[in-house]
Design a protein around this motif. Structure first.
Motif, PDB file in Angstrom:
ATOM      1  N   ARG A  33      -4.809   2.783  -0.705  1.00  0.00           N
ATOM      2  CA  ARG A  33      -5.404   1.880   0.282  1.00  0.00           C
ATOM      3  C   ARG A  33      -6.093   0.763  -0.484  1.00  0.00           C
ATOM      4  O   ARG A  33      -6.993   0.999  -1.291  1.00  0.00           O
ATOM      5  CB  ARG A  33      -6.421   2.649   1.139  1.00  0.00           C
ATOM      6  CG  ARG A  33      -7.020   1.843   2.283  1.00  0.00           C
ATOM      7  CD  ARG A  33      -5.977   1.560   3.343  1.00  0.00           C
ATOM      8  NE  ARG A  33      -6.532   0.848   4.473  1.00  0.00           N
ATOM      9  CZ  ARG A  33      -7.072   1.433   5.539  1.00  0.00           C
ATOM     10  NH1 ARG A  33      -7.128   2.760   5.594  1.00  0.00           N
ATOM     11  NH2 ARG A  33      -7.528   0.707   6.535  1.00  0.00           N
ATOM     12  N   LEU A  91      -7.227  -2.398   1.050  1.00  0.00           N
ATOM     13  CA  LEU A  91      -8.218  -3.143   1.824  1.00  0.00           C
ATOM     14  C   LEU A  91      -8.767  -2.282   2.945  1.00  0.00           C
ATOM     15  O   LEU A  91      -8.033  -1.514   3.572  1.00  0.00           O
ATOM     16  CB  LEU A  91      -7.593  -4.411   2.427  1.00  0.00           C
ATOM     17  CG  LEU A  91      -7.241  -5.567   1.488  1.00  0.00           C
ATOM     18  CD1 LEU A  91      -6.479  -6.638   2.247  1.00  0.00           C
ATOM     19  CD2 LEU A  91      -8.494  -6.161   0.874  1.00  0.00           C
ATOM     20  N   GLN A  92     -10.062  -2.437   3.167  1.00  0.00           N
ATOM     21  CA  GLN A  92     -10.688  -1.848   4.348  1.00  0.00           C
ATOM     22  C   GLN A  92     -10.894  -2.956   5.350  1.00  0.00           C
ATOM     23  O   GLN A  92     -11.559  -3.952   5.054  1.00  0.00           O
ATOM     24  CB  GLN A  92     -12.036  -1.204   3.986  1.00  0.00           C
ATOM     25  CG  GLN A  92     -11.910   0.011   3.086  1.00  0.00           C
ATOM     26  CD  GLN A  92     -13.260   0.561   2.675  1.00  0.00           C
ATOM     27  OE1 GLN A  92     -14.266  -0.145   2.747  1.00  0.00           O
ATOM     28  NE2 GLN A  92     -13.291   1.806   2.237  1.00  0.00           N
ATOM     29  N   ARG A  93     -10.297  -2.804   6.529  1.00  0.00           N
ATOM     30  CA  ARG A  93     -10.349  -3.878   7.523  1.00  0.00           C
ATOM     31  C   ARG A  93     -11.021  -3.394   8.796  1.00  0.00           C
ATOM     32  O   ARG A  93     -10.830  -2.268   9.226  1.00  0.00           O
ATOM     33  CB  ARG A  93      -8.935  -4.375   7.851  1.00  0.00           C
ATOM     34  CG  ARG A  93      -8.328  -5.221   6.775  1.00  0.00           C
ATOM     35  CD  ARG A  93      -6.918  -5.616   7.158  1.00  0.00           C
ATOM     36  NE  ARG A  93      -5.993  -4.498   6.985  1.00  0.00           N
ATOM     37  CZ  ARG A  93      -4.772  -4.454   7.502  1.00  0.00           C
ATOM     38  NH1 ARG A  93      -4.346  -5.450   8.243  1.00  0.00           N
ATOM     39  NH2 ARG A  93      -3.985  -3.423   7.285  1.00  0.00           N
ATOM     40  N   LYS A 117     -12.663  -5.924   3.259  1.00  0.00           N
ATOM     41  CA  LYS A 117     -13.295  -5.623   1.979  1.00  0.00           C
ATOM     42  C   LYS A 117     -12.309  -4.887   1.086  1.00  0.00           C
ATOM     43  O   LYS A 117     -11.566  -4.009   1.540  1.00  0.00           O
ATOM     44  CB  LYS A 117     -14.543  -4.767   2.200  1.00  0.00           C
ATOM     45  CG  LYS A 117     -15.314  -4.429   0.928  1.00  0.00           C
ATOM     46  CD  LYS A 117     -16.525  -3.568   1.248  1.00  0.00           C
ATOM     47  CE  LYS A 117     -17.287  -3.195  -0.016  1.00  0.00           C
ATOM     48  NZ  LYS A 117     -18.441  -2.314   0.283  1.00  0.00           N
ATOM     49  N   LEU A 118     -12.298  -5.257  -0.191  1.00  0.00           N
ATOM     50  CA  LEU A 118     -11.456  -4.556  -1.153  1.00  0.00           C
ATOM     51  C   LEU A 118     -11.973  -3.150  -1.392  1.00  0.00           C
ATOM     52  O   LEU A 118     -13.183  -2.932  -1.536  1.00  0.00           O
ATOM     53  CB  LEU A 118     -11.449  -5.309  -2.485  1.00  0.00           C
ATOM     54  CG  LEU A 118     -10.528  -6.523  -2.631  1.00  0.00           C
ATOM     55  CD1 LEU A 118     -10.862  -7.268  -3.912  1.00  0.00           C
ATOM     56  CD2 LEU A 118      -9.074  -6.129  -2.608  1.00  0.00           C
ATOM     57  N   THR A 119     -11.059  -2.179  -1.435  1.00  0.00           N
ATOM     58  CA  THR A 119     -11.436  -0.859  -1.899  1.00  0.00           C
ATOM     59  C   THR A 119     -11.568  -0.903  -3.422  1.00  0.00           C
ATOM     60  O   THR A 119     -11.213  -1.905  -4.060  1.00  0.00           O
ATOM     61  CB  THR A 119     -10.383   0.179  -1.511  1.00  0.00           C
ATOM     62  OG1 THR A 119      -9.160  -0.141  -2.193  1.00  0.00           O
ATOM     63  CG2 THR A 119     -10.141   0.193   0.004  1.00  0.00           C
ATOM     64  N   GLU A 120     -12.028   0.195  -4.005  1.00  0.00           N
ATOM     65  CA  GLU A 120     -12.125   0.246  -5.465  1.00  0.00           C
ATOM     66  C   GLU A 120     -10.737   0.104  -6.087  1.00  0.00           C
ATOM     67  O   GLU A 120     -10.551  -0.627  -7.070  1.00  0.00           O
ATOM     68  CB  GLU A 120     -12.766   1.562  -5.891  1.00  0.00           C
ATOM     69  CG  GLU A 120     -13.037   1.652  -7.397  1.00  0.00           C
ATOM     70  CD  GLU A 120     -13.775   2.928  -7.778  1.00  0.00           C
ATOM     71  OE1 GLU A 120     -13.706   3.298  -8.958  1.00  0.00           O
ATOM     72  OE2 GLU A 120     -14.395   3.537  -6.884  1.00  0.00           O
ATOM     73  N   ASP A 121      -9.739   0.795  -5.498  1.00  0.00           N
ATOM     74  CA  ASP A 121      -8.367   0.655  -5.987  1.00  0.00           C
ATOM     75  C   ASP A 121      -7.855  -0.765  -5.755  1.00  0.00           C
ATOM     76  O   ASP A 121      -7.119  -1.317  -6.578  1.00  0.00           O
ATOM     77  CB  ASP A 121      -7.449   1.655  -5.271  1.00  0.00           C
ATOM     78  CG  ASP A 121      -7.707   3.093  -5.688  1.00  0.00           C
ATOM     79  OD1 ASP A 121      -8.038   3.309  -6.868  1.00  0.00           O
ATOM     80  OD2 ASP A 121      -7.589   3.990  -4.834  1.00  0.00           O
ATOM     81  N   GLY A 122      -8.243  -1.348  -4.624  1.00  0.00           N
ATOM     82  CA  GLY A 122      -7.814  -2.710  -4.312  1.00  0.00           C
ATOM     83  C   GLY A 122      -8.344  -3.718  -5.308  1.00  0.00           C
ATOM     84  O   GLY A 122      -7.626  -4.649  -5.707  1.00  0.00           O
ATOM     85  N   GLU A 171       0.833  -1.207   0.000  1.00  0.00           N
ATOM     86  CA  GLU A 171       0.000   0.000   0.000  1.00  0.00           C
ATOM     87  C   GLU A 171       0.869   1.260   0.000  1.00  0.00           C
ATOM     88  O   GLU A 171       0.567   2.232  -0.705  1.00  0.00           O
ATOM     89  CB  GLU A 171      -0.935  -0.019   1.216  1.00  0.00           C
ATOM     90  CG  GLU A 171      -2.039  -1.072   1.104  1.00  0.00           C
ATOM     91  CD  GLU A 171      -2.963  -1.086   2.310  1.00  0.00           C
ATOM     92  OE1 GLU A 171      -4.163  -1.352   2.138  1.00  0.00           O
ATOM     93  OE2 GLU A 171      -2.470  -0.836   3.442  1.00  0.00           O
TER      94      GLU A 171
END
Length: 329
Positions: A72, A74-76, A82-87, A66
């Protein structure tokens, strides 16, 4: 009058301030591999277990990726990831890049004819225990540097969540995200133990089957099935209430041999019991519609050579294995 000498200007360093050093290419590949494994496994702890390392190590690798990307991924939270849009974008591109890199390395090493690594394959229970073991053996004998995880189950395949490379599937395919190669058709016939017909006339038409006790293979039929005459093409539906319903082809065969009722099953599974007299082939001029068999794998721009070689060999060997198993003596 001479000008007074100007004070010397302080020398300013011309060196630029450099950003933090980016990870080397090999490190980036490892970081991307770890990120893909995290997403596929569904958690940091599961990814660590699969990679044979610790959760803090996996977490540090994710953070390093990252930081290097400035994104960013992942949102943890305590209970979810959850995957972010960029993820999500990074995940898809990373898979393509790693597959491309693997092909690049294989080409440089001249390894296109010598696949290596582990291939994870999902196969239906009955087929994976018996019919397809010989083609699998041929594949492994040809490619000594490949190992195979041969996973037997009949449910829908989660290629990403279970990190599956390929599946052998019987039945129609409705998932547009996978490559589906039709390799064979599985003939199906009607059979029952002699005890089911004790004191009765042997049926010659599907109409006469409805009065007998039935078994169902709920994966493909439950309360009704249609039979087609092999010469005339006439189609005859049959409705029934099964005494036993199962999702196992082998359980269906065993129940039929034990005299619990009439079944419709893959002819290669029932053939040996018919030859041995444990089952009778009923209404032999009628067949249930054959089931298509597919090789499935996720759509991608690049696929590892071990998968390509497996698909090539299975396309050739599965039809032959099925033909041998279903020929009647």
């Amino acid at each position: 009058m001479p000008h007074p000498s100007k004070p010397a200007r302080p020398r300013v360093s011309q060196r630029r301030v450099r950003p933090p050093t980016a990870p080397a290419t090999a490190d980036r590949l490892e970081l991307m591999q770890t990120f893909i494994r995290i997403v596929d496994a569904g958690s940091l702890s599961s990814a660590a277990a699969q990679l044979g390392t610790t959760q803090p190590t996996v977490s540090r690798r994710l953070q390093a990726l990252e930081r290097s990307l400035g994104l960013r991924l992942l949102q943890r939270s305590t209970h979810a990831m959850k995957l972010t849009e960029d993820g999500a974008r990074c995940y898809e591109r990373a898979k393509e890049l790693l597959a491309s890199w693997e092909m690049f390395e294989a080409d440089l090493r001249g390894a296109n004819n010598e696949p290596e690594g582990t291939l994870r394959v999902v196969v239906p229970h009955a087929f994976g225990q018996q019919l397809l073991v010989e083609p699998l053996t041929e594949y492994l004998n040809r490619h000594a540097r490949v190992s195979v995880e041969w996973l037997l189950h009949d449910r829908a395949v989660d290629f990403i969540g279970d990190a599956i490379d390929c599946a052998i599937h019987v039945g129609e395919v409705h998932d547009p995200s996978v490559v589906a190669i039709r390799v064979a058709e599985v003939p199906r016939i009607v059979a029952a133990a002699p005890s089911v017909l004790a004191g009765l006339t042997v049926p010659t038409h599907p109409d006469e089957l409805a009065r007998l006790p039935w078994l169902s293979l709920r994966t493909f039929y439950r309360n009704e099935i249609s039979l087609t005459h092999v010469d005339t093409g006439e189609v005859q539906p049959i409705s029934f209430h099964p005494r036993l319903s199962t999702d196992s082809l082998y359980a269906l065969r065993s129940a039929a041999v034990n005299g619990l009722g009439v079944c419709v099953g893959s002819s290669w599974v029932l053939h040996e019991d018919i030859v041995g007299g444990r089952l009778l082939h009923l209404v032999p001029h009628w067949r249930a519609a054959p089931l298509p068999m597919y090789l499935l794998y996720p759509a991608a721009r690049f696929h590892p050579v071990r998968l390509r070689r497996f698909v090539e060999l299975m396309r050739k060997t599965i039809p032959a294995a099925l033909a041998v198993a279903t020929r009647e003596g």
